[in-house]
Design a protein around this motif. Structure first.
Motif, PDB file in Angstrom:
ATOM      1  N   PRO A 181       0.800  -1.219   0.000  1.00 32.01           N
ATOM      2  CA  PRO A 181       0.000   0.000   0.000  1.00 32.01           C
ATOM      3  C   PRO A 181       0.841   1.281   0.000  1.00 32.01           C
ATOM      4  CG  PRO A 181      -0.889  -1.561   1.582  1.00 32.01           C
ATOM      5  CD  PRO A 181       0.401  -2.119   1.091  1.00 32.01           C
ATOM      6  N   ALA A 182       2.093   1.207   0.454  1.00 33.79           N
ATOM      7  CA  ALA A 182       2.945   2.399   0.468  1.00 33.79           C
ATOM      8  C   ALA A 182       3.148   2.939  -0.943  1.00 33.79           C
ATOM      9  CB  ALA A 182       4.280   2.083   1.120  1.00 33.79           C
ATOM     10  N   LYS A 183       3.288   2.064  -1.913  1.00 36.42           N
ATOM     11  CA  LYS A 183       3.440   2.499  -3.310  1.00 36.42           C
ATOM     12  C   LYS A 183       2.156   3.164  -3.810  1.00 36.42           C
ATOM     13  CE  LYS A 183       7.630   1.441  -4.244  1.00 36.42           C
ATOM     14  NZ  LYS A 183       8.609   2.496  -4.473  1.00 36.42           N
ATOM     15  N   LEU A 184       1.013   2.628  -3.399  1.00 31.54           N
ATOM     16  CA  LEU A 184      -0.255   3.256  -3.768  1.00 31.54           C
ATOM     17  C   LEU A 184      -0.394   4.639  -3.127  1.00 31.54           C
ATOM     18  CD1 LEU A 184      -2.685   0.224  -3.475  1.00 31.54           C
ATOM     19  CD2 LEU A 184      -2.072   1.450  -5.564  1.00 31.54           C
ATOM     20  N   ILE A 185       0.031   4.756  -1.881  1.00 27.22           N
ATOM     21  CA  ILE A 185      -0.034   6.043  -1.190  1.00 27.22           C
ATOM     22  C   ILE A 185       0.876   7.052  -1.873  1.00 27.22           C
ATOM     23  CG2 ILE A 185       0.511   7.215   0.974  1.00 27.22           C
ATOM     24  CD1 ILE A 185      -0.350   4.602   2.413  1.00 27.22           C
ATOM     25  N   ALA A 186       2.101   6.630  -2.218  1.00 27.72           N
ATOM     26  CA  ALA A 186       3.039   7.523  -2.901  1.00 27.72           C
ATOM     27  C   ALA A 186       2.493   7.939  -4.266  1.00 27.72           C
ATOM     28  CB  ALA A 186       4.398   6.853  -3.050  1.00 27.72           C
ATOM     29  N   SER A 187       1.865   7.025  -4.965  1.00 27.48           N
ATOM     30  CA  SER A 187       1.278   7.336  -6.268  1.00 27.48           C
ATOM     31  C   SER A 187       0.118   8.324  -6.139  1.00 27.48           C
ATOM     32  CB  SER A 187       0.797   6.049  -6.935  1.00 27.48           C
ATOM     33  OG  SER A 187       0.107   6.328  -8.125  1.00 27.48           O
ATOM     34  N   ALA A 188      -0.718   8.127  -5.147  1.00 24.74           N
ATOM     35  CA  ALA A 188      -1.833   9.046  -4.923  1.00 24.74           C
ATOM     36  C   ALA A 188      -1.319  10.423  -4.536  1.00 24.74           C
ATOM     37  CB  ALA A 188      -2.761   8.495  -3.836  1.00 24.74           C
ATOM     38  N   PHE A 189      -0.236  10.460  -3.755  1.00 27.81           N
ATOM     39  CA  PHE A 189       0.351  11.743  -3.377  1.00 27.81           C
ATOM     40  C   PHE A 189       0.869  12.480  -4.606  1.00 27.81           C
ATOM     41  CE2 PHE A 189       3.566  14.650  -1.895  1.00 27.81           C
ATOM     42  CZ  PHE A 189       2.966  15.238  -0.781  1.00 27.81           C
ATOM     43  N   ALA A 190       1.471  11.736  -5.547  1.00 28.91           N
ATOM     44  CA  ALA A 190       1.971  12.336  -6.786  1.00 28.91           C
ATOM     45  C   ALA A 190       0.829  12.913  -7.628  1.00 28.91           C
ATOM     46  CB  ALA A 190       2.757  11.312  -7.592  1.00 28.91           C
ATOM     47  N   ASP A 191      -0.355  12.325  -7.519  1.00 28.58           N
ATOM     48  CA  ASP A 191      -1.514  12.887  -8.207  1.00 28.58           C
ATOM     49  C   ASP A 191      -1.988  14.164  -7.523  1.00 28.58           C
ATOM     50  OD1 ASP A 191      -1.509  10.810 -10.004  1.00 28.58           O
ATOM     51  OD2 ASP A 191      -3.038   9.652  -8.934  1.00 28.58           O
ATOM     52  N   TRP A 192      -1.812  14.233  -6.210  1.00 36.49           N
ATOM     53  CA  TRP A 192      -2.282  15.381  -5.427  1.00 36.49           C
ATOM     54  C   TRP A 192      -1.337  16.568  -5.546  1.00 36.49           C
ATOM     55  CZ3 TRP A 192      -1.169  16.418   0.264  1.00 36.49           C
ATOM     56  CH2 TRP A 192      -1.968  17.446   0.745  1.00 36.49           C
ATOM     57  N   LYS A 193      -0.050  16.338  -5.410  1.00 35.13           N
ATOM     58  CA  LYS A 193       0.949  17.409  -5.461  1.00 35.13           C
ATOM     59  C   LYS A 193       1.914  17.135  -6.601  1.00 35.13           C
ATOM     60  CE  LYS A 193      -0.190  19.713  -1.718  1.00 35.13           C
ATOM     61  NZ  LYS A 193      -0.513  21.101  -1.667  1.00 35.13           N
ATOM     62  N   GLN A 194       2.286  18.191  -7.307  1.00 33.44           N
ATOM     63  CA  GLN A 194       3.247  18.057  -8.385  1.00 33.44           C
ATOM     64  C   GLN A 194       4.458  18.929  -8.082  1.00 33.44           C
ATOM     65  OE1 GLN A 194      -0.156  18.701  -9.342  1.00 33.44           O
ATOM     66  NE2 GLN A 194      -0.397  16.493  -9.506  1.00 33.44           N
ATOM     67  N   SER A 195       5.630  18.411  -8.404  1.00 35.88           N
ATOM     68  CA  SER A 195       6.882  19.124  -8.227  1.00 35.88           C
ATOM     69  C   SER A 195       7.844  18.688  -9.310  1.00 35.88           C
ATOM     70  CB  SER A 195       7.483  18.821  -6.848  1.00 35.88           C
ATOM     71  OG  SER A 195       8.775  19.372  -6.740  1.00 35.88           O
ATOM     72  N   GLU A 196       8.764  19.571  -9.672  1.00 32.45           N
ATOM     73  CA  GLU A 196       9.762  19.206 -10.665  1.00 32.45           C
ATOM     74  C   GLU A 196      10.785  18.238 -10.079  1.00 32.45           C
ATOM     75  OE1 GLU A 196      11.494  22.609 -12.547  1.00 32.45           O
ATOM     76  OE2 GLU A 196       9.545  23.497 -12.944  1.00 32.45           O
ATOM     77  N   ASN A 197      10.967  18.283  -8.767  1.00 32.85           N
ATOM     78  CA  ASN A 197      11.975  17.446  -8.133  1.00 32.85           C
ATOM     79  C   ASN A 197      11.519  17.082  -6.725  1.00 32.85           C
ATOM     80  OD1 ASN A 197      14.389  16.093  -7.869  1.00 32.85           O
ATOM     81  ND2 ASN A 197      15.535  17.900  -7.263  1.00 32.85           N
ATOM     82  N   GLY A 198      10.435  16.328  -6.622  1.00 29.82           N
ATOM     83  CA  GLY A 198       9.881  15.992  -5.320  1.00 29.82           C
ATOM     84  C   GLY A 198      10.048  14.530  -4.965  1.00 29.82           C
TER      85      GLY A 198
END
Length: 161
Positions: free
Chosen positions: A127-144
């Motif tokens: 589930p950690a990978k799913l959480i990280a993926s959902a976070f990437a959908d929520w916040k965008q950064s050039e180098n996050g």
């Protein structure tokens, strides 16, 4: 060349370099086509805020409501609205989110804490990978980089956002 002349020449070159660097880093981007090109009524001098006060009240209330929610609650609300069933299940275990509110697109980091146990070999690594993926959908950064931890603070996973 004498020693005094070399020192004086080195000092002048050093001052020129420092001046050039400080001139380049002082640019806030307001004159370019970057992110800060549109000036809001709050930032405009001369009382421009009063002219559009009625038009911006709805967004102002929304921003204040979002500020009252914690980062974890904002993240959960986003996933509840936009996520898949698996992401919703994984994000239901999130207890705390840090570092999601301020970003500079240079080196953005966010930490997500969950109630999973067992570290990398435990139940939360998937589930950690799913959480990280959902976070990437929520916040965008050039180098996050987002890092997901279990209840004991052990690393579960990470991902880019």
């Amino acid at each position: 060349m004498g020693m005094k002349t070399k020192i004086a020449l080195g000092a002048v070159v050093g001052l020129v370099v420092i001046g050039a660097v400080s001139a380049n880093t002082g640019d806030d981007g307001t004159g370019s086509a970057g992110k800060g090109t549109s000036a809001s009524a709050d930032r405009q001098p001369g009382g421009a805020k009063d002219a559009g006060a009625d038009a911006g009240q709805g967004t102002e209330k929304t921003e204040k409501a979002e500020e009252k929610l914690s980062q974890a609650e904002q993240f959960k609300a986003f996933v509840e609205e936009n996520g898949t069933a698996q992401e919703k299940e994984a994000v239901s275990h999130v207890t705390k989110v840090q570092g999601a509110d301020e970003q500079n697109d240079i080196l953005d980091t966010a930490d997500i804490y969950t109630d999973f146990t067992g570290g990398l070999m435990g139940e939360g690594s998937g589930p950690a990978k799913l959480i990280a993926s959902a976070f990437a959908d929520w916040k965008q950064s050039e180098n996050g980089l987002v890092t997901v931890y279990d209840a004991d603070g052990e690393l579960l996973g990470n991902g880019q956002f």
